[in-house]
Motif scaffolding. Structure first.
Motif, PDB file in Angstrom:
ATOM      1  N   UNK A 315       0.971  -1.247  -0.034  1.00 12.23           N
ATOM      2  CA  UNK A 315       0.002   0.073  -0.094  1.00 12.23           C
ATOM      3  C   UNK A 315       0.859   1.270   0.044  1.00 12.23           C
ATOM      4  N   UNK A 316       1.992   1.440   0.817  1.00 11.78           N
ATOM      5  CA  UNK A 316       2.890   2.334   0.797  1.00 11.78           C
ATOM      6  C   UNK A 316       3.846   2.270  -0.363  1.00 11.78           C
ATOM      7  N   UNK A 317       3.710   1.548  -1.291  1.00 10.35           N
ATOM      8  CA  UNK A 317       4.476   1.592  -2.400  1.00 10.35           C
ATOM      9  C   UNK A 317       5.899   1.029  -2.177  1.00 10.35           C
ATOM     10  N   UNK A 318       6.238   0.453  -0.963  1.00  6.27           N
ATOM     11  CA  UNK A 318       7.613  -0.103  -0.396  1.00  6.27           C
ATOM     12  C   UNK A 318       7.740  -1.483  -1.195  1.00  6.27           C
ATOM     13  N   UNK A 319       9.083  -1.512  -1.936  1.00  2.00           N
ATOM     14  CA  UNK A 319       9.413  -2.713  -2.428  1.00  2.00           C
ATOM     15  C   UNK A 319      10.353  -3.391  -1.538  1.00  2.00           C
ATOM     16  N   UNK A 324      14.597  -8.214   3.542  1.00  6.90           N
ATOM     17  CA  UNK A 324      13.584  -7.447   4.316  1.00  6.90           C
ATOM     18  C   UNK A 324      12.548  -8.648   4.378  1.00  6.90           C
ATOM     19  N   UNK A 325      12.444  -9.328   3.429  1.00  8.52           N
ATOM     20  CA  UNK A 325      11.118 -10.395   3.361  1.00  8.52           C
ATOM     21  C   UNK A 325      11.618 -11.441   4.424  1.00  8.52           C
ATOM     22  N   UNK A 329       9.850 -12.845   7.575  1.00  8.48           N
ATOM     23  CA  UNK A 329       9.339 -14.085   7.873  1.00  8.48           C
ATOM     24  C   UNK A 329       9.887 -14.375   9.176  1.00  8.48           C
ATOM     25  N   UNK A 330      10.955 -13.862   9.709  1.00  8.87           N
ATOM     26  CA  UNK A 330      11.331 -14.351  11.015  1.00  8.87           C
ATOM     27  C   UNK A 330      10.788 -13.747  12.044  1.00  8.87           C
ATOM     28  N   UNK A 358      10.537  -1.528   9.282  1.00 13.20           N
ATOM     29  CA  UNK A 358      10.181   0.020   9.394  1.00 13.20           C
ATOM     30  C   UNK A 358       8.836   0.613   8.498  1.00 13.20           C
ATOM     31  N   UNK A 359       7.674  -0.244   8.965  1.00 13.78           N
ATOM     32  CA  UNK A 359       6.456   0.204   8.516  1.00 13.78           C
ATOM     33  C   UNK A 359       5.808   0.967   9.624  1.00 13.78           C
TER      34      UNK A 359
END
Ligand code: ASP
Length: 403
Positions: A315-319, A324-325, A329-330, A358-359
């Motif tokens: 939604x915030x357009x963050x790739x 980071x993924x 998960x962790x 960092x959301x």
């Protein structure tokens, strides 16, 4: 007249409750008390049931010298199924991309949320209670479990007279708790009717919700359904050599209750009853794996927390990068372990995942309107996974099951 089986009664109650909640919204205060009483009764029994059953179970396992082995198997099962659930969620978020291009207005409901940010290390340290009685009164499950395991284990280390006295006492107390549980379960259809009617009536506009957050809901529900009907049954069949269909039939009552109450903890007495009486797991295994599972094994919650974080990032357009993924998960895994088994508890631990990548924490408000509905699905998933763990571990210990 032949009595309708309990799970059919619950299913009928559930359907009637939804209709009642939609068409007789104003009348729900007249029935909601039935739900309140039912949930209170379940909560009343949960601490004494967990305590007596865990002490009895650990004493039995401790005497046979297999506590370490069963403990390790249980933890390995819990961590791996939660991880599989998270990866399923990640897959769906990345494929369907529910947040990309979505137009969603922010609601300002975060104020109602208690956004406590507690580091994981603190949660771990707090497993050791400073005062076991305050852990009992506040229903602090991890601390109660910790103490019960310790107590049960050391019962096996005292002399025969004391050991026998304590073993007999706790197993007798456990029998009584189980009888009370069975008594409470008989009221499940009435309780569930009252409870669900109220929850449905509280939803402002279900259709609008589906329109606005529909794709996100589909991602979560699809992920959960795959986990419940594909991943876990495959594990049951190939790892446990257990018939998934028979086991799910055995679990209908606790699953519907988990769905209706959105609390694994409140459902625990019913889960224990079904796993023992319908699936044939010994009390020794069920009393160890299930309370622990209800507290730390939350596959549905793990999947949900990851899906929310992924959705908000989109939604915030963050790739999100691979790293980071990975962090997502962790942290979703850790957050699910730390989530309390009560309704909407994910909203609190989700902040762990959000801060890690960092959301903005306020963004949680976006999914608030659908959280309660999705809670029903994820709680049923949590309970189903706990029950699968109990049968798999029982089977691996050579027990003869009914499933
Ligand atoms: N309601 C869930 C449970 O009790 C926890 C959560 O995900 O909020 O299992």
């Amino acid at each position: 007249m032949k009595r309708i089986e309990l799970h059919w009664q619950i299913l009928i109650a559930l359907i009637l409750a939804v209709l009642f909640g939609i068409f007789f919204k104003d009348l729900t205060p007249y029935v909601s008390w039935m739900g309140t009483i039912f949930i209170r009764a379940l909560k009343m029994i949960v601490v004494p049931l967990v305590l007596t059953s865990l002490i009895t179970g650990v004493t039995n396992i401790g005497e046979s010298g297999s506590l370490g082995r069963i403990g390790v198997k249980t933890i390995v099962y819990y961590l791996s199924t939660s991880l599989i659930a998270i990866l399923t969620g990640l897959f769906f978020v990345n494929i369907i991309k529910p947040g990309v291009g979505a137009t969603i207005t922010l609601s300002n409901a975060t104020e109602q949320l208690e956004l406590v940010k507690k580091p994981i290390s603190e949660t771990l340290i707090e497993i050791i209670p400073t005062n076991i009685f305050s852990a009992f009164t506040s229903g602090d499950m991890l601390s109660i479990i910790f103490f019960a395991i310790l107590f049960g284990f050391f019962i096996t280390r005292v002399n025969d007279t004391h050991r026998k006295l304590l073993t007999d006492f706790f197993s007798a107390a456990f029998e009584v708790m189980m009888k009370i549980t069975l008594f409470i379960i008989r009221f499940a259809p009435i309780g569930i009717f009252g409870f669900v009617a109220e929850v449905v009536a509280q939803q402002k506009n279900i259709l609008e919700l589906f329109q606005r957050l529909g794709i996100f809901m589909i991602v979560v529900i699809a992920g959960l359904l795959i986990h419940v009907f594909v991943s876990l049954p495959l594990i049951l069949k190939f790892v446990g050599k257990i018939n998934p269909i028979k086991h799910i039939k055995a679990m209908v009552t606790p699953l519907l209750t988990a769905f209706s109450t959105a609390s694994s903890n409140a459902t625990l007495p019913l889960t224990m009853e079904a796993v023992e009486n319908n699936s044939g797991v010994s009390n020794k295994i069920s009393s160890f794996t299930l309370p622990l599972g209800a507290t730390i094994n939350m596959d549905g919650t793990a999947l949900y927390e990851l899906a929310v974080a992924g959705f908000i990032a989109q939604l915030y357009g963050i790739e999100l990068t691979f790293t980071e993924q990975f962090i997502m998960v962790l942290t979703a895994l850790l957050a699910s372990i730390g989530t309390a088994a009560v309704p909407m508890a994910s909203l609190v631990t989700m902040t762990i995942v959000f801060s890690a990548i960092g959301l903005p924490l306020e963004a949680i408000a976006i999914i608030l309107p659908v959280d309660r509905i999705l809670d029903m699905f994820r709680t049923a998933t949590n309970v189903w996974s706990d029950s699968c763990g109990a049968v798999i571990i029982a089977k691996s210990e050579g027990e003869q099951l009914k499933v």
